[in-house]
Design an enzyme around this catalytic site. Structure first.
Site, PDB file in Angstrom:
ATOM      1  N   GLY A   1       7.045 -12.668 -11.128  1.00 42.85           N
ATOM      2  CA  GLY A   1       6.929 -12.183 -11.842  1.00 42.85           C
ATOM      3  C   GLY A   1       5.673 -11.674 -12.296  1.00 42.85           C
ATOM      4  O   GLY A   1       5.077 -11.053 -11.577  1.00 42.85           O
TER       5      GLY A   1
ATOM      6  N   GLN B   1      -2.902  -9.940 -15.720  1.00 41.26           N
ATOM      7  CA  GLN B   1      -3.102  -9.693 -14.111  1.00 41.26           C
ATOM      8  C   GLN B   1      -3.308  -7.926 -13.730  1.00 41.26           C
ATOM      9  O   GLN B   1      -3.339  -7.427 -13.268  1.00 41.26           O
ATOM     10  CB  GLN B   1      -1.879 -10.134 -13.216  1.00 41.26           C
ATOM     11  CG  GLN B   1      -1.822 -11.141 -12.919  1.00 41.26           C
ATOM     12  CD  GLN B   1      -0.027 -11.535 -12.472  1.00 41.26           C
ATOM     13  OE1 GLN B   1       0.972 -12.136 -12.905  1.00 41.26           O
ATOM     14  NE2 GLN B   1      -0.211 -12.242 -11.141  1.00 41.26           N
TER      15      GLN B   1
ATOM     16  N   CYS C   1       1.470 -16.915  -6.602  1.00 36.02           N
ATOM     17  CA  CYS C   1       1.068 -15.469  -7.324  1.00 36.02           C
ATOM     18  C   CYS C   1       0.416 -14.577  -6.706  1.00 36.02           C
ATOM     19  O   CYS C   1       0.056 -14.253  -5.912  1.00 36.02           O
ATOM     20  CB  CYS C   1       0.179 -15.995  -8.657  1.00 36.02           C
ATOM     21  SG  CYS C   1      -0.780 -15.529  -9.872  1.00 36.02           S
ATOM     22  N   LEU C   2       1.021 -13.374  -7.660  1.00 29.10           N
ATOM     23  CA  LEU C   2       0.477 -12.128  -6.965  1.00 29.10           C
ATOM     24  C   LEU C   2      -0.978 -12.232  -6.925  1.00 29.10           C
ATOM     25  O   LEU C   2      -1.999 -11.254  -6.372  1.00 29.10           O
ATOM     26  CB  LEU C   2       0.931 -10.921  -7.289  1.00 29.10           C
ATOM     27  CG  LEU C   2       2.940 -10.351  -6.999  1.00 29.10           C
ATOM     28  CD1 LEU C   2       3.345  -9.355  -8.205  1.00 29.10           C
ATOM     29  CD2 LEU C   2       3.374 -10.532  -5.778  1.00 29.10           C
TER      30      LEU C   2
ATOM     31  N   HIS D   1       4.704 -19.882 -15.912  1.00 26.56           N
ATOM     32  CA  HIS D   1       3.727 -19.330 -14.718  1.00 26.56           C
ATOM     33  C   HIS D   1       3.420 -18.045 -15.372  1.00 26.56           C
ATOM     34  O   HIS D   1       2.133 -17.488 -15.834  1.00 26.56           O
ATOM     35  CB  HIS D   1       4.620 -18.823 -13.754  1.00 26.56           C
ATOM     36  CG  HIS D   1       3.717 -18.050 -12.577  1.00 26.56           C
ATOM     37  ND1 HIS D   1       3.243 -18.506 -11.965  1.00 26.56           N
ATOM     38  CD2 HIS D   1       2.863 -17.015 -12.668  1.00 26.56           C
ATOM     39  CE1 HIS D   1       2.483 -17.962 -10.431  1.00 26.56           C
ATOM     40  NE2 HIS D   1       1.884 -16.797 -11.975  1.00 26.56           N
ATOM     41  N   GLU D   2       4.533 -17.479 -16.369  1.00 29.37           N
ATOM     42  CA  GLU D   2       3.509 -16.143 -16.785  1.00 29.37           C
ATOM     43  C   GLU D   2       3.261 -16.290 -18.084  1.00 29.37           C
ATOM     44  O   GLU D   2       1.746 -15.328 -18.238  1.00 29.37           O
ATOM     45  CB  GLU D   2       4.728 -15.322 -16.660  1.00 29.37           C
ATOM     46  CG  GLU D   2       5.793 -14.547 -15.433  1.00 29.37           C
ATOM     47  CD  GLU D   2       4.881 -14.324 -14.578  1.00 29.37           C
ATOM     48  OE1 GLU D   2       3.565 -13.060 -14.705  1.00 29.37           O
ATOM     49  OE2 GLU D   2       4.402 -14.141 -13.622  1.00 29.37           O
TER      50      GLU D   2
ATOM     51  N   HIS E   1      -0.556 -17.174 -17.632  1.00 33.09           N
ATOM     52  CA  HIS E   1      -1.246 -16.407 -17.667  1.00 33.09           C
ATOM     53  C   HIS E   1      -1.660 -15.626 -18.673  1.00 33.09           C
ATOM     54  O   HIS E   1      -2.639 -14.953 -18.488  1.00 33.09           O
ATOM     55  CB  HIS E   1      -0.254 -15.070 -16.568  1.00 33.09           C
ATOM     56  CG  HIS E   1      -0.217 -14.894 -15.365  1.00 33.09           C
ATOM     57  ND1 HIS E   1      -1.643 -15.006 -14.669  1.00 33.09           N
ATOM     58  CD2 HIS E   1       1.028 -14.903 -14.581  1.00 33.09           C
ATOM     59  CE1 HIS E   1      -1.499 -15.094 -13.403  1.00 33.09           C
ATOM     60  NE2 HIS E   1       0.273 -14.823 -13.353  1.00 33.09           N
TER      61      HIS E   1
HETATM   62 NI    NI Z   1       1.042 -15.203 -11.136  1.00 31.37          NI
END
Ligand code: NI
Length: 170
Positions: free
Chosen positions: A44, A49, A90-91, A133-134, A137
């Site tokens: 995701g 991000q 997470c990226l 999770h998204e 964010h």
């Molecule tokens: Ni993430």
């Protein structure tokens, strides 16, 4: 490919603003986010991000086999009482993986990139985790905020390095 912001970047702590205009520009933004997520092998990606605090997120739990799930202005409308723990990464926090406890199932309401409302009922497994999770964010919350104080202490050195150099090895 868009550049992914790393832990320590203030945009990751911003509350994303609602999307009100559903135009070609938004469609292009969603496409670029999707491409970035797939190239980075992510499950995701949220707009924060890539440096834009807007309520846009994409999710792919199929390894690119199916079109991504596009979530604009998403809201969690129900959570199960059952809690499950699973490893998360997470990226924006490369090199950090920690077990995170979350509700096993969630329901979400959102609109797509054309402004059409849809809902996801009782998502479970990886999808439930990715949705939470998204959406976190978009509210300036990172998965490391959910881990125990002990776990957080254990990764505090890595977090400091990430914020300073963009890498846990830096
Ligand atoms: Ni993430």
């Amino acid at each position: 490919m868009m550049s992914v912001r790393i832990y320590g970047d203030p945009v990751l702590r911003k509350t994303a603003s609602q999307v009100e205009v559903f135009d070609e520009k938004l469609g292009k933004f969603v496409d670029e986010m999707t491409e970035t997520m797939l190239e980075a092998d992510g499950v995701g990606l949220a707009a924060n991000q890539v440096g834009m605090a807007r309520q846009v997120a994409v999710i792919d739990t199929t390894g690119g086999e199916q079109p991504p799930l596009v979530l604009i202005n998403p809201v969690i409308t129900a959570k199960s009482e059952e809690i499950v723990e699973s490893d998360e990464g997470c990226l924006s926090l490369p090199g950090i993986t920690l077990p995170v406890k979350r509700p096993a199932q969630v329901s979400v309401e959102a609109v797509d990139q054309y402004g059409k409302p849809f809902s996801i009922r009782d998502a479970s497994g990886l999808l439930a985790r990715a949705l939470q999770h998204e959406i976190d964010h978009l509210n300036g919350i990172l998965f490391v905020d959910h881990v125990s104080a002990l776990q957080r202490t254990m990764v505090s050195g890595k977090l400091k390095k990430l914020a300073k150099t963009g890498s846990v090895n830096g």
